[in-house]
Design an enzyme around this catalytic site. Structure first.
Site, PDB file in Angstrom:
ATOM      1  N   ARG A   1      -6.682   3.570 -15.554  1.00 47.97           N
ATOM      2  CA  ARG A   1      -6.724   4.130 -14.201  1.00 47.97           C
ATOM      3  C   ARG A   1      -7.382   5.506 -14.096  1.00 47.97           C
ATOM      4  O   ARG A   1      -7.982   5.823 -13.085  1.00 47.97           O
ATOM      5  CB  ARG A   1      -5.330   4.131 -13.561  1.00 47.97           C
ATOM      6  CG  ARG A   1      -4.833   2.693 -13.317  1.00 47.97           C
ATOM      7  CD  ARG A   1      -3.563   2.629 -12.493  1.00 47.97           C
ATOM      8  NE  ARG A   1      -3.745   3.113 -11.141  1.00 47.97           N
ATOM      9  CZ  ARG A   1      -3.353   4.279 -10.695  1.00 47.97           C
ATOM     10  NH1 ARG A   1      -2.679   5.107 -11.463  1.00 47.97           N
ATOM     11  NH2 ARG A   1      -3.603   4.652  -9.459  1.00 47.97           N
TER      12      ARG A   1
ATOM     13  N   TYR B   1      -0.333  -1.618 -12.224  1.00 49.61           N
ATOM     14  CA  TYR B   1      -1.762  -1.519 -12.532  1.00 49.61           C
ATOM     15  C   TYR B   1      -2.021  -0.919 -13.917  1.00 49.61           C
ATOM     16  O   TYR B   1      -3.002  -0.208 -14.107  1.00 49.61           O
ATOM     17  CB  TYR B   1      -2.502  -0.700 -11.461  1.00 49.61           C
ATOM     18  CG  TYR B   1      -2.365  -1.225 -10.044  1.00 49.61           C
ATOM     19  CD1 TYR B   1      -3.061  -2.354  -9.635  1.00 49.61           C
ATOM     20  CD2 TYR B   1      -1.528  -0.606  -9.120  1.00 49.61           C
ATOM     21  CE1 TYR B   1      -2.951  -2.832  -8.331  1.00 49.61           C
ATOM     22  CE2 TYR B   1      -1.402  -1.079  -7.818  1.00 49.61           C
ATOM     23  CZ  TYR B   1      -2.115  -2.188  -7.435  1.00 49.61           C
ATOM     24  OH  TYR B   1      -2.008  -2.657  -6.147  1.00 49.61           O
TER      25      TYR B   1
ATOM     26  N   GLY C   1       0.773  -1.242   0.000  1.00 47.62           N
ATOM     27  CA  GLY C   1       0.000   0.000   0.000  1.00 47.62           C
ATOM     28  C   GLY C   1       0.802   1.289   0.000  1.00 47.62           C
ATOM     29  O   GLY C   1       0.230   2.370   0.093  1.00 47.62           O
TER      30      GLY C   1
ATOM     31  N   CYS D   1     -14.006   4.044 -28.098  1.00 46.83           N
ATOM     32  CA  CYS D   1     -15.306   4.689 -28.281  1.00 46.83           C
ATOM     33  C   CYS D   1     -15.952   4.978 -26.945  1.00 46.83           C
ATOM     34  O   CYS D   1     -17.009   4.434 -26.628  1.00 46.83           O
ATOM     35  CB  CYS D   1     -16.203   3.805 -29.119  1.00 46.83           C
ATOM     36  SG  CYS D   1     -15.597   3.673 -30.773  1.00 46.83           S
ATOM     37  N   GLU D   2     -15.291   5.801 -26.140  1.00 49.91           N
ATOM     38  CA  GLU D   2     -15.795   6.203 -24.829  1.00 49.91           C
ATOM     39  C   GLU D   2     -15.284   7.607 -24.592  1.00 49.91           C
ATOM     40  O   GLU D   2     -14.074   7.851 -24.686  1.00 49.91           O
ATOM     41  CB  GLU D   2     -15.184   5.327 -23.714  1.00 49.91           C
ATOM     42  CG  GLU D   2     -15.520   3.876 -23.738  1.00 49.91           C
ATOM     43  CD  GLU D   2     -16.939   3.575 -23.301  1.00 49.91           C
ATOM     44  OE1 GLU D   2     -17.532   4.361 -22.542  1.00 49.91           O
ATOM     45  OE2 GLU D   2     -17.458   2.546 -23.774  1.00 49.91           O
TER      46      GLU D   2
ATOM     47  N   PRO E   1       4.654  -5.129  -0.899  1.00 49.84           N
ATOM     48  CA  PRO E   1       4.580  -3.939  -1.751  1.00 49.84           C
ATOM     49  C   PRO E   1       4.381  -4.325  -3.215  1.00 49.84           C
ATOM     50  O   PRO E   1       4.929  -5.323  -3.680  1.00 49.84           O
ATOM     51  CB  PRO E   1       5.934  -3.262  -1.541  1.00 49.84           C
ATOM     52  CG  PRO E   1       6.836  -4.293  -0.977  1.00 49.84           C
ATOM     53  CD  PRO E   1       6.019  -5.398  -0.400  1.00 49.84           C
ATOM     54  N   GLY E   2       3.588  -3.584  -3.919  1.00 51.21           N
ATOM     55  CA  GLY E   2       3.373  -3.850  -5.342  1.00 51.21           C
ATOM     56  C   GLY E   2       3.662  -2.600  -6.151  1.00 51.21           C
ATOM     57  O   GLY E   2       4.694  -2.481  -6.815  1.00 51.21           O
ATOM     58  N   ARG E   3       2.746  -1.637  -6.016  1.00 50.64           N
ATOM     59  CA  ARG E   3       2.869  -0.392  -6.763  1.00 50.64           C
ATOM     60  C   ARG E   3       4.244   0.259  -6.599  1.00 50.64           C
ATOM     61  O   ARG E   3       4.849   0.713  -7.563  1.00 50.64           O
ATOM     62  CB  ARG E   3       1.807   0.596  -6.242  1.00 50.64           C
ATOM     63  CG  ARG E   3       1.729   1.913  -7.004  1.00 50.64           C
ATOM     64  CD  ARG E   3       0.907   2.941  -6.209  1.00 50.64           C
ATOM     65  NE  ARG E   3      -0.375   2.436  -5.781  1.00 50.64           N
ATOM     66  CZ  ARG E   3      -1.489   2.467  -6.502  1.00 50.64           C
ATOM     67  NH1 ARG E   3      -1.487   3.013  -7.694  1.00 50.64           N
ATOM     68  NH2 ARG E   3      -2.618   1.978  -6.015  1.00 50.64           N
TER      69      ARG E   3
HETATM   70  C1  LIG Z   1      -3.014  -4.972  -3.757  1.00 51.51           C
HETATM   71  C2  LIG Z   1      -2.437  -5.670  -2.619  1.00 51.51           C
HETATM   72  C3  LIG Z   1      -1.104  -5.448  -2.283  1.00 51.51           C
HETATM   73  C4  LIG Z   1      -0.225  -4.440  -2.973  1.00 51.51           C
HETATM   74  O1  LIG Z   1      -0.680  -3.144  -2.808  1.00 51.51           O
HETATM   75  P1  LIG Z   1       0.185  -1.923  -3.384  1.00 51.51           P
HETATM   76  O2  LIG Z   1      -0.644  -0.741  -3.031  1.00 51.51           O
HETATM   77  O3  LIG Z   1       0.281  -2.114  -4.850  1.00 51.51           O
HETATM   78  O4  LIG Z   1       1.497  -1.946  -2.697  1.00 51.51           O
HETATM   79  C5  LIG Z   1      -0.575  -6.201  -1.251  1.00 51.51           C
HETATM   80  N1  LIG Z   1      -1.320  -7.106  -0.589  1.00 51.51           N
HETATM   81  C6  LIG Z   1      -2.619  -7.335  -0.897  1.00 51.51           C
HETATM   82  C7  LIG Z   1      -3.357  -8.361  -0.157  1.00 51.51           C
HETATM   83  C8  LIG Z   1      -3.209  -6.631  -1.918  1.00 51.51           C
HETATM   84  O5  LIG Z   1      -4.493  -6.851  -2.203  1.00 51.51           O
END
Ligand SMILES: *Cc1c(COP(=O)(O)O)cnc(C)c1O
Length: 432
Positions: free
Chosen positions: A331, A391, A249, A362-363, A292-294
């Site tokens: 997004r 994302y 997050g 077409c939006e 962490p992802g984003r």
């Molecule tokens: C989406 C998600 C993440 C990653 O969130 P980011 O905001 O991209 O860091 C980690 N854990 C869970 C369970 C998620 O659903």
């Protein structure tokens, strides 16, 4: 000047990503094109790993949230770096499997896992299945029993924390489709039930409070709430929870308005809070997982488009049309997410126009952004949209039967295809 640390301008006045000329990439591979900087991807993941080493004695693991950008190569890279994977579906799990990822280091999430998904996870010995609800617990216990194994699980908990972020990406509050609530006693009831289940082993608890969060306090609060729950479990059930998964997050910079904290600060504060709670509540220090992802993939990516036309509507706005749009980046259409854009072949020029970047679907809502500062654009210009590593590809679609762009990785001045561009025959491949 740029939102990501890997972007620059070369002597031709062209935008560079990871030291590579993006205008040349557009010529070589065509547009639209996703470009990821492999070194930055790895560096971001290692920043988290190093911070666990530094502030928590290495007693933890980073799991890259693969939903932000999942393909075989990114699974291989994370695996080689000793980073685990967080997956949410059998498709992501299968990608990790085909990439040869270490399944012990996988966290399998989802609020509605199917039997097929649970069976695949159990058969391939996923390290941790994050159980979301009672129905899943019962089904998993049965499936593991049928296979004669004991599945390692964590529970997804709603810690009741307000993450101060967009409503669509908040997940820690009681009104969320994910997980068990603490306030209602539902979570404790689930724990008791799991302890009684013969074919699951309750190792840990998990929370994920939301996404694109800039403040550290909500993460610290969530960690404290979770530690209190670990202590309650010990007291009420005489059961030791050995792992604490704090989710992901962490926010990144999309535009100059965003002010992310250094990743290291997060781990420093959260480690201190966990250690303090352990002393106060007399529980053992848990193994920590973060997801962490984003913040790993987002800053490493940009998307390159070709400008096809510019429409000036006097006193209203200027539309800059690109050869992609909501199909490769939904997004803005989904959450009005803001981005920074640059005319890649005029990156040394001032951004002296304010434009709306429009896609080709077409939006009317197919926009990349409104009120965006941009160098004066003309047909044929290469438009780069920054910080699209997370994302974007993973949320892309074939709306209007538009083929998905290629993904290329750049590293040390070289580029290579990691996901091929879809062909027209790919578009009709499942049509009868
Ligand atoms: C989406 C998600 C993440 C990653 O969130 P980011 O905001 O991209 O860091 C980690 N854990 C869970 C369970 C998620 O659903």
């Amino acid at each position: 000047m740029f939102v990501s640390e890997n972007l620059g301008v070369n002597e031709k006045g062209h935008l560079t990503a990871g030291g590579v000329d993006t205008v040349e990439l557009a010529q070589q591979y065509g547009t639209p094109l996703y470009v990821m900087d492999e070194n930055l991807l790895v560096k971001n993941a290692q920043r988290y790993k190093n911070s666990i080493d530094k502030f928590y004695g290495g007693n933890g693991m980073v799991c890259y949230a693969s939903k932000v950008f999942c393909c075989k190569e990114v699974c291989r890279i994370m695996n080689n770096e000793g980073i685990g994977l967080d997956v949410v579906s059998i498709g992501e799990l299968y990608t990790a499997f085909k990439a040869g990822a270490d399944f012990e280091k996988i966290c399998f999430h989802g609020n509605n896992k199917t039997d097929e998904e649970l069976e695949f996870a159990v058969d391939n010995k996923v390290g941790r299945i994050i159980v979301d609800n009672m129905f899943e617990l019962e089904r998993l216990d049965r499936i593991a029993g049928e296979k004669g194994v004991k599945a390692n699980i964590m529970f997804r908990i709603k810690p009741g924390i307000d993450a101060h972020t967009h409503d669509f990406v908040k997940t820690g509050q009681i009104d969320s489709k994910f997980g068990f609530a603490l306030e209602t006693g539902e979570a404790m009831e689930a724990v008791k039930k799991a302890i009684a289940c013969p074919n699951v082993n309750l190792k840990g608890i998990h929370c994920h409070i939301g996404s694109q969060i800039f403040a550290i306090d909500p993460f610290v609060e969530a960690a404290q709430v979770m530690m209190k729950f670990i202590a309650d479990i010990k007291e009420q059930c005489d059961w030791e929870i050995t792992e604490l998964n704090l989710g992901g997050g962490f926010g990144i910079m999309y535009t100059e308005k965003d002010d992310p904290v250094p990743y290291e600060d997060y781990m420093e504060k959260v480690s201190a809070a966990v250690k303090e709670s352990c002393e106060k509540l007399n529980v053992k220090l848990p193994f920590i997982l973060i997801e962490p992802g984003r913040s790993i993939a987002g800053p490493a990516g940009i998307t390159l488009y070709t400008c096809g036309g510019v429409k000036h509507i006097p006193n209203i706005r200027t539309y800059v049309s690109i050869d992609g749009g909501m199909t490769d980046n939904p997004r803005y259409a989904l959450y009005q997410s803001e981005y920074d854009a640059v005319v890649a072949n005029k990156a040394d020029k001032p951004k002296d126009t304010t434009v709306t970047i429009a896609g080709k679907c077409c939006e009317s809502g197919d926009l990349i952004g409104e009120g965006m500062a941009l160098q004066s654009a003309e047909p044929g210009d290469i438009i780069a949209v920054c910080a699209t590593g997370a994302y974007n590809y993973s949320m892309s679609s074939n709306y209007n039967r538009i083929p998905k762009p290629a993904v290329i990785f750049v590293k040390d001045g070289q580029s290579r295809v990691v996901i091929k561009r879809e062909t027209l025959d790919d578009i009709i491949r499942n049509d009868i």
